[in-house]
Design an enzyme around this catalytic site. Structure first.
Site, short mmCIF file in Angstrom:
data_model
loop_
_atom_site.label_atom_id
_atom_site.label_comp_id
_atom_site.label_asym_id
_atom_site.label_seq_id
_atom_site.Cartn_x
_atom_site.Cartn_y
_atom_site.Cartn_z
N HIS A 38 0.80 -1.18 0.04
CA HIS A 38 0.05 0.10 0.14
C HIS A 38 0.77 1.17 0.04
CE1 HIS A 38 -4.27 -1.39 0.94
NE2 HIS A 38 -3.62 -2.46 0.50
N HIS A 162 -2.46 -12.55 -2.03
CA HIS A 162 -3.47 -12.91 -1.29
C HIS A 162 -3.26 -14.18 -0.91
CE1 HIS A 162 -6.43 -9.54 -2.76
NE2 HIS A 162 -5.47 -9.33 -2.04
N TRP A 178 -7.65 -16.21 2.52
CA TRP A 178 -7.85 -16.68 1.20
C TRP A 178 -7.46 -18.19 1.27
CZ3 TRP A 178 -6.25 -11.88 2.14
CH2 TRP A 178 -6.85 -10.81 1.36
#
Length: 330
Positions: A38, A162, A178
């Site tokens: 991020h 993920h 996940w």
């Protein structure tokens, strides 16, 4: 305090904070990877703004972005390391922590270069809305990632992050892991995406998919996939890469290492010595609207329907034009 430039000592201390018995699945690793992601994923190639330089999440305008909810935990885990090794910048520490965590969790070795600088204030922060919205479809993924300079193959490879961590309803709105082993880097994400029968989750939260993990009991926690994850196997150009990575772990590791190294270099301008120059970074001038937010209704705007981001893409085209015109006058 270590010697200036002793990155081996910093890496050693990062490894020491990965084990967190009271945190998600006993590890800080996944959230450190998310922090690096991020911190870098705000880059826009058109306006040449954003990216991993600056450590903008120290300021409310970026740190308070709903897309960054929960990342304060990662920053808190790393703060003692910053205090001990005060010479390292936050921008370098955050990206290095992500690279170290990936390898420590069984992932590939990723090239990392030091030299990023930290912003002295919030005047150069990118606008909010540049990070992916998990409630969207393939058009949104291309809109977000093409802006950074990534193609379809790189989108699918980066989505492999993920394999790590889980979603929290009090952060992203989504809930669950996940994969079966969310602290172990692997290609299981792609295998499960193709193998399991994913169904809409019946709950009051945003639309997401769930499936029973292989060998799990009925009362065990379900695995989940976001609409953006499921879009990878619905899109005819992205699905072949999912299939390739599900079948070939080494190919995935190799491609992920390359694309993650590219991600954490976005927006970094280095002089001849390799030091990143914050004064060379451009300020974003102009309005930037994010893609539609999460919707609990399948197929509704914001729930992943193809084409939904097109009107917003046109708005952002105008914003980019205004920004480039302003930058040309600087």
């Amino acid at each position: 305090m270590s010697k200036l430039g002793d990155y081996a000592a910093v890496k050693k201390d990062i490894l020491a904070v990965l084990k967190q018995p009271e945190y998600d699945d006993g590890s800080a690793g996944p959230v450190l990877v998310r922090l690096a992601w991020h911190a870098s994923g705000t880059y826009c190639a058109r306006t040449d703004t954003g990216g991993s330089n600056g450590a903008g999440m120290r300021y409310e305008a970026e740190g308070g972005d709903p897309a960054n909810a929960g990342l304060q935990h990662a920053r808190v885990f790393l703060e003692p390391i910053k205090e001990k090794h005060s010479w390292i910048t936050y921008a370098d520490l955050w990206t290095l922590a992500g690279v170290v965590a990936i390898e420590a969790m069984g992932g590939p070795s990723i090239q990392w270069k030091p030299g990023r600088t930290d912003f002295a204030d919030d005047s150069r922060l990118p606008p909010r809305g540049r990070l992916p919205d998990g409630a969207q479809g393939a058009d949104h993924l291309r809109f977000i990632f093409n802006r950074m300079g990534f193609n379809d193959q790189e989108i699918v490879a980066l989505s492999g992050a993920h394999n790590l961590g889980r979603c929290h309803s009090d952060r992203s709105g989504f809930e669950g892991p996940w994969v079966n082993s969310p602290t172990r880097f692997s290609n299981q994400y792609y295998k499960l995406l193709l193998k399991l029968k994913w169904q809409p989750k019946k709950w009051d939260g945003p639309f997401q998919y769930v499936a029973k993990a292989p060998g799990a009991d009925d009362d065990d926690e379900q695995l989940m996939m976001l609409p953006t994850d499921y879009a990878l196997i619905q899109d005819e150009k992205m699905r072949p890469w999912v299939e390739k990575y599900a079948e070939d772990r080494d190919a995935f590791f190799n491609d992920f290492a390359k694309v993650f190294a590219k991600l954490i270099e976005l927006g970094v301008y280095r002089d001849e010595s390799g030091i990143a120059r914050a004064d060379k970074m451009k300020q974003f001038k102009g309005e930037y609207k994010s893609a539609p937010q999460k919707s609990p209704v399948p197929g509704a705007p914001g729930a992943g329907k193809d084409g939904e981001a097109n009107p917003l893409a046109r708005q952002n085209e105008r914003a980019h034009g205004q920004a480039q015109h302003a930058l040309a006058k600087l």
